[in-house]
Each structure stands twice: as structure tokens, then as C-alpha cells.
Design a protein around this motif. Structure first.
Motif, PDB file in Angstrom:
ATOM      1  N   ALA A 161       0.896  -1.179   0.245  1.00 15.62           N
ATOM      2  CA  ALA A 161      -0.142   0.239   0.531  1.00 15.62           C
ATOM      3  C   ALA A 161       1.099   0.790  -0.023  1.00 15.62           C
ATOM      4  N   ALA A 162       1.833   1.193   0.682  1.00 15.23           N
ATOM      5  CA  ALA A 162       2.721   2.243   0.615  1.00 15.23           C
ATOM      6  C   ALA A 162       3.001   2.689  -0.987  1.00 15.23           C
ATOM      7  N   ARG A 163       3.874   1.375  -1.362  1.00 13.73           N
ATOM      8  CA  ARG A 163       4.359   1.690  -2.539  1.00 13.73           C
ATOM      9  C   ARG A 163       3.647   2.049  -3.849  1.00 13.73           C
ATOM     10  N   ALA A 164       1.776   2.040  -4.025  1.00 14.67           N
ATOM     11  CA  ALA A 164       1.073   1.933  -4.452  1.00 14.67           C
ATOM     12  C   ALA A 164       0.404   3.328  -3.967  1.00 14.67           C
ATOM     13  N   GLN A 165       0.619   4.230  -2.815  1.00 15.84           N
ATOM     14  CA  GLN A 165       0.225   5.090  -2.037  1.00 15.84           C
ATOM     15  C   GLN A 165      -0.573   6.188  -2.831  1.00 15.84           C
ATOM     16  N   HIS A 166       0.558   6.386  -4.308  1.00 14.74           N
ATOM     17  CA  HIS A 166       0.097   7.671  -5.555  1.00 14.74           C
ATOM     18  C   HIS A 166       0.577   7.310  -7.133  1.00 14.74           C
ATOM     19  N   LEU A 167       0.107   5.785  -6.941  1.00 14.68           N
ATOM     20  CA  LEU A 167       0.532   5.346  -7.636  1.00 14.68           C
ATOM     21  C   LEU A 167      -0.524   6.198  -8.971  1.00 14.68           C
ATOM     22  N   CYS A 168       0.742   6.456  -9.986  1.00 15.38           N
ATOM     23  CA  CYS A 168       0.019   7.321 -11.068  1.00 15.38           C
ATOM     24  C   CYS A 168      -0.984   8.527 -10.981  1.00 15.38           C
ATOM     25  N   ARG A 169      -0.553   9.002 -10.391  1.00 16.13           N
ATOM     26  CA  ARG A 169      -0.846  10.196  -9.539  1.00 16.13           C
ATOM     27  C   ARG A 169      -1.677  11.345 -10.990  1.00 16.13           C
ATOM     28  N   TRP A 170      -0.520  11.870 -11.071  1.00 16.49           N
ATOM     29  CA  TRP A 170      -0.425  12.465 -12.432  1.00 16.49           C
ATOM     30  C   TRP A 170      -1.103  12.752 -13.252  1.00 16.49           C
ATOM     31  N   MET A 171      -2.037  11.087 -13.650  1.00 15.09           N
ATOM     32  CA  MET A 171      -2.590  11.086 -14.377  1.00 15.09           C
ATOM     33  C   MET A 171      -4.363  11.723 -13.667  1.00 15.09           C
ATOM     34  N   ILE A 172      -4.479  12.194 -13.301  1.00 17.34           N
ATOM     35  CA  ILE A 172      -5.795  13.238 -12.555  1.00 17.34           C
ATOM     36  C   ILE A 172      -5.235  14.174 -12.069  1.00 17.34           C
ATOM     37  N   PRO A 173      -4.943  15.569 -12.952  1.00 15.42           N
ATOM     38  CA  PRO A 173      -4.589  16.176 -11.782  1.00 15.42           C
ATOM     39  C   PRO A 173      -5.268  17.155 -11.438  1.00 15.42           C
ATOM     40  N   ARG A 174      -4.609  17.835 -10.525  1.00 12.37           N
ATOM     41  CA  ARG A 174      -5.588  18.790  -9.102  1.00 12.37           C
ATOM     42  C   ARG A 174      -6.960  20.034 -10.726  1.00 12.37           C
ATOM     43  N   GLU A 175      -6.326  20.324 -11.525  1.00 10.80           N
ATOM     44  CA  GLU A 175      -6.663  20.930 -12.270  1.00 10.80           C
ATOM     45  C   GLU A 175      -7.977  20.876 -13.420  1.00 10.80           C
ATOM     46  N   SER A 176      -7.936  19.194 -12.570  1.00 14.91           N
ATOM     47  CA  SER A 176      -9.208  18.980 -13.504  1.00 14.91           C
ATOM     48  C   SER A 176     -10.345  18.937 -13.121  1.00 14.91           C
ATOM     49  N   TYR A 177     -10.302  19.516 -11.471  1.00 15.77           N
ATOM     50  CA  TYR A 177     -11.123  19.782 -11.054  1.00 15.77           C
ATOM     51  C   TYR A 177     -11.238  21.014 -10.547  1.00 15.77           C
ATOM     52  N   PRO A 178     -12.436  21.800 -10.082  1.00 14.30           N
ATOM     53  CA  PRO A 178     -12.170  23.013  -9.642  1.00 14.30           C
ATOM     54  C   PRO A 178     -11.754  23.625  -8.063  1.00 14.30           C
ATOM     55  N   GLY A 190     -10.742  25.525  -5.025  1.00 13.43           N
ATOM     56  CA  GLY A 190     -11.704  25.967  -3.861  1.00 13.43           C
ATOM     57  C   GLY A 190     -11.083  24.335  -3.271  1.00 13.43           C
ATOM     58  N   ARG A 191     -11.868  24.683  -2.268  1.00 14.46           N
ATOM     59  CA  ARG A 191     -11.357  23.335  -1.120  1.00 14.46           C
ATOM     60  C   ARG A 191     -12.378  22.195  -1.344  1.00 14.46           C
ATOM     61  N   VAL A 192     -13.390  22.330  -1.894  1.00 17.50           N
ATOM     62  CA  VAL A 192     -14.632  21.071  -2.631  1.00 17.50           C
ATOM     63  C   VAL A 192     -13.767  20.791  -3.107  1.00 17.50           C
ATOM     64  N   GLY A 193     -13.231  21.248  -4.565  1.00 12.56           N
ATOM     65  CA  GLY A 193     -12.977  21.086  -5.573  1.00 12.56           C
ATOM     66  C   GLY A 193     -11.859  19.519  -5.131  1.00 12.56           C
ATOM     67  N   TYR A 194     -11.325  20.142  -4.513  1.00 14.53           N
ATOM     68  CA  TYR A 194      -9.640  19.723  -3.724  1.00 14.53           C
ATOM     69  C   TYR A 194     -10.164  17.920  -3.093  1.00 14.53           C
ATOM     70  N   LEU A 195     -11.219  18.615  -2.351  1.00 16.80           N
ATOM     71  CA  LEU A 195     -11.496  16.844  -1.634  1.00 16.80           C
ATOM     72  C   LEU A 195     -12.064  15.788  -2.285  1.00 16.80           C
ATOM     73  N   LYS A 196     -12.722  16.384  -3.832  1.00 20.33           N
ATOM     74  CA  LYS A 196     -13.170  15.609  -4.687  1.00 20.33           C
ATOM     75  C   LYS A 196     -11.966  15.167  -5.179  1.00 20.33           C
ATOM     76  N   TRP A 197     -11.437  15.555  -5.437  1.00 22.88           N
ATOM     77  CA  TRP A 197      -9.947  15.501  -6.002  1.00 22.88           C
ATOM     78  C   TRP A 197      -9.137  14.053  -5.204  1.00 22.88           C
ATOM     79  N   ARG A 198      -8.799  14.521  -4.012  1.00 21.54           N
ATOM     80  CA  ARG A 198      -8.713  13.736  -3.057  1.00 21.54           C
ATOM     81  C   ARG A 198      -9.092  12.092  -2.553  1.00 21.54           C
TER      82      ARG A 198
END
Length: 188
Positions: free
Chosen positions: A50-67, A69-77
Motif C-alpha cells: 500500500a505504501a508503494r502504491a499510495q500515489h500510483l499514477c497520480r499525474w493521470m488525474i491532475p488537480r487542475e481537472s477539478y474546480p 477551492g476546498r470542495v474541488g480539492y476534497l473531491k479530487w483527493r
């Protein structure tokens, strides 16, 4: 632990993260694994995966693809947790892991049952320590000191006493050290 299968899974996770065009995710995964091993030298196979895969391929879903603000950030996470768990599960099944172990790894990645399960606590400690070690100064520059104090207080509450002790030994700039000290002062 089937060490050959474990090594193949780790190699597959690393190969996937090595494709990150920013070059961030492979070093992140390696450092997070290092923190897990430091905190819990006898860590379970599931926790190490789980540690090694925690951010697996994270770049494929960029933060900028979400609104913004906090709501967009939490949905992205939240979406990222499920994405990482799905990607990890696919790899684990491909290399021969059974469904119960795969599900436990995915639950750790999704932070299910945190903080009740010990492996989840260890993973969260490792994540917090890695944040303090590698992202603290950058985050402070983006958010400002006052917001960072709140982030530090939330981070501190998530950590076990063992991780808090380790955190106080981390090398950091005098400015970052002062923020930690301010964040840890008792409220009036």
C-alpha cells in the motif's frame, strides 16, 4: 510473504510511477516505503504494498481537472484514493495476489478503517512524516504561515506519539521549525 511475487509487484508499481512525466511519483513512493520501514521494520506485506502504491499514477488525474477551492480539492483527493486503489488492485491481481490481500491493500490506500487498524496508523504516520520532510516548505510558500499552522495542527493530531517524536527530529529551516513550534503551542 512470497518475496518473489512481492518484488514483482513492487517493480510493477515502480515501472508505472516511472512513467510520470514530472518525475515525482517514483521518488515519492520510494521515500514513503522508506518511512514505513523505518517506523515499522516488521511491517506487513499489505502495508508495504500500500505504501508503494499510495500515489500510483497520480499525474493521470491532475488537480487542475477539478474546480478550484476546498470542495474541488476534497473531491479530487477522494477520487484519487479510489483511482490508486483500483490501479494497485489490477497490478496485484495480475501478479498473482488473492482477493483478500488485494482488498486489504486497497483499503489501506483508501484509508478505510483509519485510525482503527494498526497498519492504517503506520501508513498515516509515514505520510505525515514524508509531508513534513519533503513538502512542508513548499506548501508554506503557497499557503502562508497562518494557514500552514492550521495544517500542521491537523497533521499533528493524525500522528501517533512515535511519529510526533520523529517529526521533531527532522531537519528543517529555522522558519519551518518556528512554524512547528507555534503550531504546537497550547491554545489560550
Amino acid at each position: 510473504m512470497n518475496s518473489a511475487r512481492f518484488q514483482v509487484a513492487i517493480a510493477r508499481f515502480d515501472a508505472a510511477n516511472a512513467a510520470d512525466p514530472r518525475g515525482l511519483e517514483l521518488p515519492y513512493a520510494q521515500r514513503l516505503s522508506g518511512w514505513v520501514e523505518r517506523i515499522a521494520p516488521e511491517a506487513s506485506e499489505e502495508l508495504r504494498l500500500a505504501a508503494r502504491a499510495q500515489h500510483l499514477c497520480r499525474w493521470m488525474i491532475p488537480r487542475e481537472s477539478y474546480p478550484a477551492g476546498r470542495v474541488g480539492y476534497l473531491k479530487w483527493r477522494e477520487d484519487l484514493k479510489h483511482f490508486h486503489a483500483q490501479k494497485a488492485g489490477d497490478i496485484l491481481r495480475e501478479v498473482g495476489y488473492d482477493e483478500p490481500l488485494t482488498t486489504r491493500v486497497q483499503d489501506l490506500i483508501r484509508k478505510r478503517n483509519f485510525p482503527r487498524i494498526p497498519d492504517g496508523r503506520i501508513l498515516e504516520d509515514a505520510l505525515c512524516l514524508l509531508f513534513l520532510e519533503t513538502q512542508f516548505a513548499e506548501t508554506t510558500a503557497k499557503t502562508g504561515d497562518e494557514k500552514m499552522i492550521g495544517i500542521l495542527q491537523k497533521t499533528w493530531r493524525k500522528m501517533t506519539p512515535q511519529a510526533q517524536t520523529i517529526a521533531l527530529t527532522l531537519s528543517m529551516s529555522p522558519e519551518c521549525r518556528a512554524l512547528v513550534e507555534k503550531a504546537l503551542q497550547p491554545s489560550m
